[in-house]
Design a protein around this motif. Sequence first.
Motif, PDB file in Angstrom:
ATOM      1  N   GLN A 169      65.330  42.080  11.396  1.00 26.83           N
ATOM      2  CA  GLN A 169      64.802  42.646  12.610  1.00 26.83           C
ATOM      3  C   GLN A 169      63.281  42.989  12.376  1.00 26.83           C
ATOM      4  N   ILE A 170      63.307  43.835  11.188  1.00 25.85           N
ATOM      5  CA  ILE A 170      62.047  44.320  10.783  1.00 25.85           C
ATOM      6  C   ILE A 170      60.982  43.354  10.295  1.00 25.85           C
ATOM      7  N   GLU A 171      61.666  42.399   9.489  1.00 33.55           N
ATOM      8  CA  GLU A 171      60.522  40.993   9.355  1.00 33.55           C
ATOM      9  C   GLU A 171      60.169  40.438  10.684  1.00 33.55           C
ATOM     10  N   ALA A 172      60.955  40.101  11.571  1.00 29.28           N
ATOM     11  CA  ALA A 172      60.567  39.305  12.804  1.00 29.28           C
ATOM     12  C   ALA A 172      59.491  40.337  13.571  1.00 29.28           C
ATOM     13  N   VAL A 173      59.620  41.617  13.766  1.00 30.33           N
ATOM     14  CA  VAL A 173      58.659  42.224  14.373  1.00 30.33           C
ATOM     15  C   VAL A 173      57.407  42.742  13.627  1.00 30.33           C
ATOM     16  N   ARG A 174      57.570  42.483  12.273  1.00 27.41           N
ATOM     17  CA  ARG A 174      56.386  42.630  11.604  1.00 27.41           C
ATOM     18  C   ARG A 174      55.409  41.405  11.793  1.00 27.41           C
ATOM     19  N   GLU A 175      56.230  40.226  12.077  1.00 25.81           N
ATOM     20  CA  GLU A 175      55.126  39.040  12.275  1.00 25.81           C
ATOM     21  C   GLU A 175      54.577  39.046  13.493  1.00 25.81           C
ATOM     22  N   GLN A 176      54.922  39.968  14.630  1.00 28.40           N
ATOM     23  CA  GLN A 176      54.317  40.231  16.086  1.00 28.40           C
ATOM     24  C   GLN A 176      53.310  41.234  15.872  1.00 28.40           C
ATOM     25  N   LEU A 177      53.332  42.336  14.914  1.00 27.72           N
ATOM     26  CA  LEU A 177      52.196  43.207  15.079  1.00 27.72           C
ATOM     27  C   LEU A 177      51.126  42.798  14.664  1.00 27.72           C
ATOM     28  N   SER A 178      49.904  43.103  15.219  1.00 24.09           N
ATOM     29  CA  SER A 178      48.707  42.859  15.002  1.00 24.09           C
ATOM     30  C   SER A 178      48.345  44.346  13.972  1.00 24.09           C
ATOM     31  N   GLU A 179      47.270  43.903  13.383  1.00 23.48           N
ATOM     32  CA  GLU A 179      46.830  44.890  12.579  1.00 23.48           C
ATOM     33  C   GLU A 179      45.655  45.835  12.949  1.00 23.48           C
ATOM     34  N   PRO A 180      45.583  47.029  12.884  1.00 25.56           N
ATOM     35  CA  PRO A 180      46.190  47.809  11.800  1.00 25.56           C
ATOM     36  C   PRO A 180      47.535  48.238  12.574  1.00 25.56           C
ATOM     37  N   TYR A 181      48.537  48.387  11.771  1.00 25.32           N
ATOM     38  CA  TYR A 181      49.950  48.848  12.469  1.00 25.32           C
ATOM     39  C   TYR A 181      50.458  50.107  11.739  1.00 25.32           C
ATOM     40  N   PHE A 182      51.470  50.777  12.522  1.00 22.34           N
ATOM     41  CA  PHE A 182      52.290  51.872  11.791  1.00 22.34           C
ATOM     42  C   PHE A 182      53.600  51.417  12.128  1.00 22.34           C
ATOM     43  N   LEU A 183      54.175  51.524  11.043  1.00 21.89           N
ATOM     44  CA  LEU A 183      55.774  51.143  10.929  1.00 21.89           C
ATOM     45  C   LEU A 183      56.580  52.199  10.356  1.00 21.89           C
ATOM     46  N   TRP A 184      57.565  52.480  11.119  1.00 23.80           N
ATOM     47  CA  TRP A 184      58.509  53.643  10.747  1.00 23.80           C
ATOM     48  C   TRP A 184      59.888  53.044  10.414  1.00 23.80           C
ATOM     49  N   VAL A 185      60.616  53.164   9.443  1.00 20.63           N
ATOM     50  CA  VAL A 185      61.959  53.145   9.467  1.00 20.63           C
ATOM     51  C   VAL A 185      62.871  54.012   8.836  1.00 20.63           C
TER      52      VAL A 185
END
Length: 435
Positions: free
Chosen positions: A182-198
Motif C-alpha cells: 500500500q505504501i508503494e502504491a500511494v507513493r506512486e500517486q503522490l506529487s513532490e514534494p511529499y510528506f510520508l509518515w509510517v
Amino acid sequence: MSDTARNVVLVSIDSLRADHCGFLGDDRGLTPTMDHLASTGTSFEAAVAPGPQTFSSMPAAFTGHHRELGSLDEYFGDTHWERRLTAIDDHLGRYTSVAEQFQELGYSTAGFSPNPWTSTASGFDRGFDHFADLAGESDDSWIRRLAGGVPGVDDSNKAVELTLNLLTGSSFFTPWESYYGQIEAVREQLSEPYFLWVFLLDTHYPFLPARKHRHEQSFYGMISSALRSEKVMRGRAQTMSDRTCESMQRSYRDSVRSVDSFLDRLRTDLADDDPAMIVHSDHGESFSDHGNYGHHHRQLYEENVHVPYIVNDGRCEATITDPTSLATIPEVALSIARYGRFEPGELTDAPAIATSECGTNRAIRDRQFKYLEHDGEPSLFELPLDPEEERDVSSEYPERCAESRSRLDRVQRHRLEMAAVSKAARVVAGSDRRL
C-alpha cells in the motif's frame, strides 16, 4: 519555503528501546540501517519520549505540545478506551499537527498507522491527503469466520486469539510486510514534494516477527513466550519466569531486526526521491527492569522513555548529547521543508520532560541528573554515573530536587493555562481554530 523543497519521511516505531540500537551502544548488530542513518546524519543520544505510552507520547511528537494532564472523566465516551481516544482527538483539534502544516506548505501528504491510538478515531488522520487506518481494518477475515464456525473452537480463548491475530495481522500485531504494498502504491500517486509518515507496530508486544527476521527465536518459542507472558505484558499479572522473559526478549530482538529491515527497504525504494528521513521510537519497553514489564505500568525509567531519534537530511552530520524531547519533531521536519536544513543545537533549550497520561508520574532530565516522581514519591539519579537508575541520590541533592519539582510544576501550570485559553478561544470563535 525554499525553491527546492525536500521530500520528508517520518518513521515512528512503537516500543523500541534505545539500548537495542547500535548507534546508542548496543553491540548485537540489530540495527545496521539505523546505525548508518545515524552516522551519516544527526543522532540525538539522549532523546526523551514525552510519555511512556503511545497515547502520552505521539500527540506531543505530532504537534510539538504535550497533552493536557488530568483525568479522562471529562471526555466523552462510555469506556476508558473511548474517553482516551476523545482526549487525543481533542488535543489534535487544539493544535495544528505536523501533517497539517506540511499540507499548508503545499506538500502532498500520506500516512499509514496500524495503532488505534494514532488512527482516525484519535484524529491522527488530520492533514493527510491519504491516510491508511490499518487499525480500523475489519477483523472479519475468512480465517476468523472459519474458526468461529468450527465446533469446540473458542476464538475468545487467549491461545486461539493469539494464533488468529498472527494469521490475520490484527490486535496490536500488524507486520509491516502486510501493508508495504500500500505504501508503494500511494507513493506512486503522490506529487513532490511529499510528506510520508509510517507507524511501525512490529516491536510492540506480542513480538511476532516473520520467519526471515527470526535470527534468534524459533516459531514455537515465539508463540510459546507470547502466550506465557501475555497477562504480565498486558498489565494483568506481576511477574513471569526468567526463562519466559529471556525467550520473549529473543522475539523482541528479532522484531527490532524486522523494523530495521523495513527502514533499509524504504530507504532503497525511495532513493531517487532523495527524502530527508526522521526516525524515532514513541517509547521503550520494560523486561523486568525495576521490576516492571511492558509499558502499562507507566513509569518513567530510561528503559521506557530513552528512545532512538535520528534525522538524516543528507546535509547535517552531528551527535547531540544534550537531552532532547520528541516534541521537537515538528520543528525539525518543518525547518527542513521551509529552509532545506535544520539546526540541531537549537533543539535542546526546552526541558526534556516525560509524564504519564494523568500526570501521576513525572520526570525531567538534564545532562547530569534525572528527577522522577512516581505517585508523588521523588527520586534523583545521576545518569552518567548510574545509567541503570539504581542509586537514588535525592537525599544528597535536596536543592536540585526542589528546583526540578518547581520546574515541572511551572511547565504543568503553563500547559493547563494554554489548554484553558485554547478552549475559551474556540468557544468564542465557534469554530475549529487551533494554535
